[in-house]
Motif scaffolding. Structure first.
Motif, PDB file in Angstrom:
ATOM      1  N   ASP A 117       0.816  -1.231   0.000  1.00  0.00           N
ATOM      2  CA  ASP A 117       0.000   0.000   0.000  1.00  0.00           C
ATOM      3  C   ASP A 117       0.837   1.262   0.000  1.00  0.00           C
ATOM      4  N   GLN A 171       3.850   7.589  -2.560  1.00  0.00           N
ATOM      5  CA  GLN A 171       2.407   7.589  -2.316  1.00  0.00           C
ATOM      6  C   GLN A 171       2.077   6.531  -1.275  1.00  0.00           C
ATOM      7  N   ALA A 193      -1.402   4.529  -0.020  1.00  0.00           N
ATOM      8  CA  ALA A 193      -2.765   4.303  -0.509  1.00  0.00           C
ATOM      9  C   ALA A 193      -3.769   5.135   0.288  1.00  0.00           C
ATOM     10  N   GLU A 246      -4.028   8.366  -0.049  1.00  0.00           N
ATOM     11  CA  GLU A 246      -3.519   9.742  -0.205  1.00  0.00           C
ATOM     12  C   GLU A 246      -3.076   9.943  -1.642  1.00  0.00           C
ATOM     13  N   SER A 247      -3.009  11.216  -2.058  1.00  0.00           N
ATOM     14  CA  SER A 247      -2.439  11.494  -3.380  1.00  0.00           C
ATOM     15  C   SER A 247      -0.934  11.255  -3.357  1.00  0.00           C
ATOM     16  N   HIS A 248      -0.370  11.119  -4.552  1.00  0.00           N
ATOM     17  CA  HIS A 248       1.083  11.056  -4.658  1.00  0.00           C
ATOM     18  C   HIS A 248       1.659  12.419  -4.259  1.00  0.00           C
ATOM     19  N   ALA A 292       0.737   8.034 -10.905  1.00  0.00           N
ATOM     20  CA  ALA A 292      -0.161   8.230  -9.765  1.00  0.00           C
ATOM     21  C   ALA A 292      -1.002   6.984  -9.543  1.00  0.00           C
ATOM     22  N   ASP A 293      -1.194   6.625  -8.287  1.00  0.00           N
ATOM     23  CA  ASP A 293      -2.078   5.538  -7.858  1.00  0.00           C
ATOM     24  C   ASP A 293      -1.629   4.147  -8.300  1.00  0.00           C
ATOM     25  N   LEU A 307       1.289   2.794  -7.239  1.00  0.00           N
ATOM     26  CA  LEU A 307       2.047   2.243  -6.108  1.00  0.00           C
ATOM     27  C   LEU A 307       3.172   1.325  -6.582  1.00  0.00           C
TER      28      LEU A 307
END
Lengths: 253, 253
Positions: free
Chosen positions: B42, B125, B127, B129-131, B206-207, B209
């Motif tokens: 995460d 990042q 999980a 939260e934004s990067h 982004a997102d 991970l």
């Protein structure tokens, strides 16, 4: 801070300077940092100054005083710009005056956590010699520009160095070199608050013993805006022409 | 010296670093300055380091040791990268570790006229939260990148700043931003001996991970040569497109 460039070219010299002076962030003001001396028709000097403003102003005042008096009565005891036969002697003279000025208040400034230090770029020509360019260090010693290292900088030198390194060479026309110096100034100004307009430019053709063109560009000069736009557009285009990464080539655009 | 860039974009993060380490001019060597930590699925962290090499290596060793032990038994006493819920907590943790490492030898180094100081860029990042992207100062405090100031630099930051200022914005594709960071690195290397290849690049969508692409460019990488040529060609062309001076327009070319 300050950002001055001297550029030695086969065809002559280009000297460029900004005009921002700051003592902390509370006292930001404008001062020209370019001084032209022609004490006789056989010699021309363009001096650019960086560092402690009191020092650089005093150095210029001392140089002028030395020229006002008979040569045998040099008030600074350092000589003057009339009596040198070579440009390196003129650079050494500037160095002697600078060191003498710094000695007057240097200790008190150091105690206050400040520096009396100043650096100079001296470009010019004495009849019978080639045109030349020197950087005079705060300690009074000097180095000259050569074909291998044709430009010298003082002040906030780093931001504007890559375009000079990438594009500059000694066979540029004086005008192209002048544009390159202006771009180097403007890029520095955009990235650092301690460098600012008006920008000054002196173009000195070899063997002319005169400043052919002296220009000042204010903050809102349309030439500067056009320059930055052209340069940034070229960078944006270049960014899209850079090689793709392997995974981009694999997928259809 | 060192030159590292972290770039925050709407679509993710780009992290770039050089690999030159020098202690004076006699001891020049290569060390990667990019470290990737993924202590759980995460969360992902990319750390770039500048400053005293002993400090930065010890900080990374301490981070790894903190991750090896049970969370309640943090050897550094500073926490670890598993236990933070926010990226700002991870940045504060890096700051605490850095300050603790610097305290071990700082006084002795200062006596020897050297500094234990180190700076870090932390991108990543967690999980939910934004990067995000942080610059951790030698004193342990940190600032984050924002839409207004999307990139952060550590080390020899000045030479490569103008292209980022002129061309960069947060809506660039990750690949364009990566190319821009590489250009910024290569320009710096050309103007300063203390920055050198191999250059490393991490692209973190982004997102995701995960690090989508991690690349290393050696000194002789054809991509770097092509990049510099393209960029310099564009500058040469741009120089010829800059506005002419009045006296050039007056005379027929």
């Amino acid at each position: 801070m300050t950002y001055c460039i001297g550029y030695w070219l086969e065809k002559g010299l280009v000297m460029a300077s900004d005009s921002r002076t700051n003592a902390g962030v509370d006292y930001i003001s404008s001062y020209s940092k370019m001084y032209v001396f022609q004490p006789a028709s056989d010699r021309l000097f363009v001096l650019l100054a960086a560092g402690n403003l009191a020092t650089t102003q005093a150095v210029v005042s001392w140089i002028r005083r030395d020229l006002d008096r008979p040569a045998e009565d040099s008030p600074s005891g350092a000589g003057d710009l009339r009596s040198c036969d070579y440009l390196f002697e003129a650079a050494a003279y500037i160095g002697r005056v600078s060191v003498a000025v710094q000695e007057e208040n240097g200790a008190a400034l150091q105690q206050a956590g400040a520096s009396a230090g100043a650096s100079f770029l001296l470009g010019g020509q004495i009849a019978g010699e080639s045109h030349g360019l020197y950087l005079v260090y705060p300690q009074g010693n000097a180095i000259m520009a050569t074909r291998e290292t044709p430009y010298l900088q003082i002040g906030e030198t780093k931001y504007g160095k890559p375009p000079l390194d990438n594009v500059g060479h000694t066979n540029l026309s004086l005008e192209d070199a002048a544009r390159l110096c202006l771009i180097s100034e403007v890029l520095t100004q955009r990235s650092n608050l301690t460098v600012g307009p008006p920008f000054e430019l002196a173009i000195v053709p070899a063997d002319a013993l005169t400043v052919a063109h002296r220009l000042t560009f204010a903050a809102d000069a349309p030439e500067l805006t056009a320059m930055v736009e052209t340069w940034s557009d070229a960078q944006r285009e270049a960014l899209h022409r850079l090689p793709s990464f392997p995974w981009e080539q694999a997928s259809p655009t």
